[in-house]
Design a protein around this motif. Structure first.
Motif, short mmCIF file in Angstrom:
data_model
loop_
_atom_site.label_atom_id
_atom_site.label_comp_id
_atom_site.label_asym_id
_atom_site.label_seq_id
_atom_site.Cartn_x
_atom_site.Cartn_y
_atom_site.Cartn_z
N LEU A 26 29.52 45.37 -7.98
CA LEU A 26 29.99 46.21 -6.89
C LEU A 26 30.81 45.45 -5.61
N ARG A 27 31.07 44.43 -5.95
CA ARG A 27 31.58 43.44 -5.10
C ARG A 27 30.92 43.27 -3.68
N THR A 28 29.64 43.20 -3.92
CA THR A 28 28.70 43.13 -2.55
C THR A 28 27.46 41.78 -3.25
N PRO A 29 28.19 40.66 -3.36
CA PRO A 29 27.35 39.57 -4.02
C PRO A 29 26.17 39.13 -3.12
N GLY A 30 25.15 38.80 -3.75
CA GLY A 30 24.02 38.12 -3.18
C GLY A 30 23.19 38.96 -2.17
N THR A 31 23.15 40.07 -2.19
CA THR A 31 22.33 41.23 -0.94
C THR A 31 20.92 40.66 -0.80
N TYR A 32 20.17 39.88 -1.97
CA TYR A 32 18.96 39.53 -1.92
C TYR A 32 18.81 38.55 -0.64
N PHE A 33 19.79 37.46 -0.54
CA PHE A 33 19.77 36.41 0.35
C PHE A 33 19.84 36.95 1.94
N GLY A 34 20.26 38.31 2.06
CA GLY A 34 20.50 38.66 3.63
C GLY A 34 19.29 39.60 3.69
N GLU A 35 18.07 39.52 2.96
CA GLU A 35 17.20 40.49 3.22
C GLU A 35 15.64 39.69 3.47
N GLY A 36 15.76 38.57 3.76
CA GLY A 36 14.60 37.88 4.36
C GLY A 36 13.51 37.80 3.26
#
Length: 256
Positions: A26-36
């Motif tokens: 989706l070209r939104t890499p690494g969303t996990y790391f921005g969610e605490g």
């Protein structure tokens, strides 16, 4: 749980890897790391990287080699952390010099100029040549961590490879001194040819040892990006990028 080489991939890490692979597409890499969420340690981050690679290969891609990252002074200062780390290079993301790149195909496209090598049939360095490494330049965690960098495959989005006529045995690069990057004909960065003091030999030696820790090894024909002593530079549509050695431009790409 399942194993990737000597890495243990728990169900939790497998789920995270599936999310990482979806984010990448989706070209939104690494969303996990921005969610605490709970921080990963480096071992877990490499397990996620390996599992994402398995998913990518299962979907039809293939590993073309590896990169050594986060070692040059420019990148270390920019990222605020020090490696080295390793990450995978994928066949689907290799480009030829002169190719046009779609800016929209990347998440915050950024480039590095660096030297790469090809592993020969004897397991030693067969050739060396310059490349433009491509990146999805996104960090979501505060502060930045090596675990996020590793789990996001070193931010790698591929590489632009110099023409085969440029590739030469390592000894033919002995007298070369300066690696430089230009954007739209203007030099924006320059420095030593190699990021490690021992050059390509040290970089490949370190990589071989590090891969061995995770049950992996280099194979003949694989590409190794040896790391850059320079910085990482965001680029925009319309930019013409070039990498030179001692003032001779050897690999280019156009961002559209």
């Amino acid at each position: 749980m399942a194993a990737q080489g000597s890495l243990i991939v728990t169900n939790e890490l497998r789920e995270l890897a599936a999310r990482q692979w979806q984010d990448y597409r989706l070209r939104t890499p690494g969303t996990y790391f921005g969610e605490g969420y709970r921080a990963l340690n480096l071992y877990q981050a490499y397990a996620v990287q390996a599992e994402v690679a398995r998913l990518r290969c299962e979907a039809g891609d293939a590993v073309a080699g590896y990169k050594v990252g986060c070692i040059g002074s420019g990148v270390v200062e920019q990222f605020g952390m020090s490696g080295p780390i390793h990450a995978r290079i994928f066949c689907s993301e290799l480009k030829a010099t002169g190719d046009a790149l779609q800016h929209s195909a990347f998440a915050n496209l950024a480039i590095e100029g660096e030297m790469a090598v090809r592993i020969g049939a004897d397991g030693k360095i067969a050739q060396a040549f310059p490349v433009i490494e491509l990146h999805h330049f996104v960090f979501r965690g505060v502060p930045k961590t090596l675990a996020e960098l590793v789990a996001n495959n070193g931010l790698n989005g591929g590489a632009v490879i110099a023409d085969s006529a440029v590739a030469a045995p390592l000894k033919e690069w002995t007298s070369a001194r300066v690696l430089s990057v230009s954007v739209n004909g203007k030099e924006i960065d320059s420095g030593d040819l190699w990021a490690m003091a021992g050059g390509a030999v040290e970089a490949v030696g370190w990589l071989g040892e590090d891969l061995g820790r995770y049950g992996l090894s280099l194979s003949p024909g694989e590409l190794v990006l040896t790391g850059t002593p320079l910085g990482l530079h965001p680029v925009r549509p319309g930019d013409q990028v070039g990498v030179s050695v001692d003032g001779r431009e050897l690999v280019t790409c156009l961002v559209e």
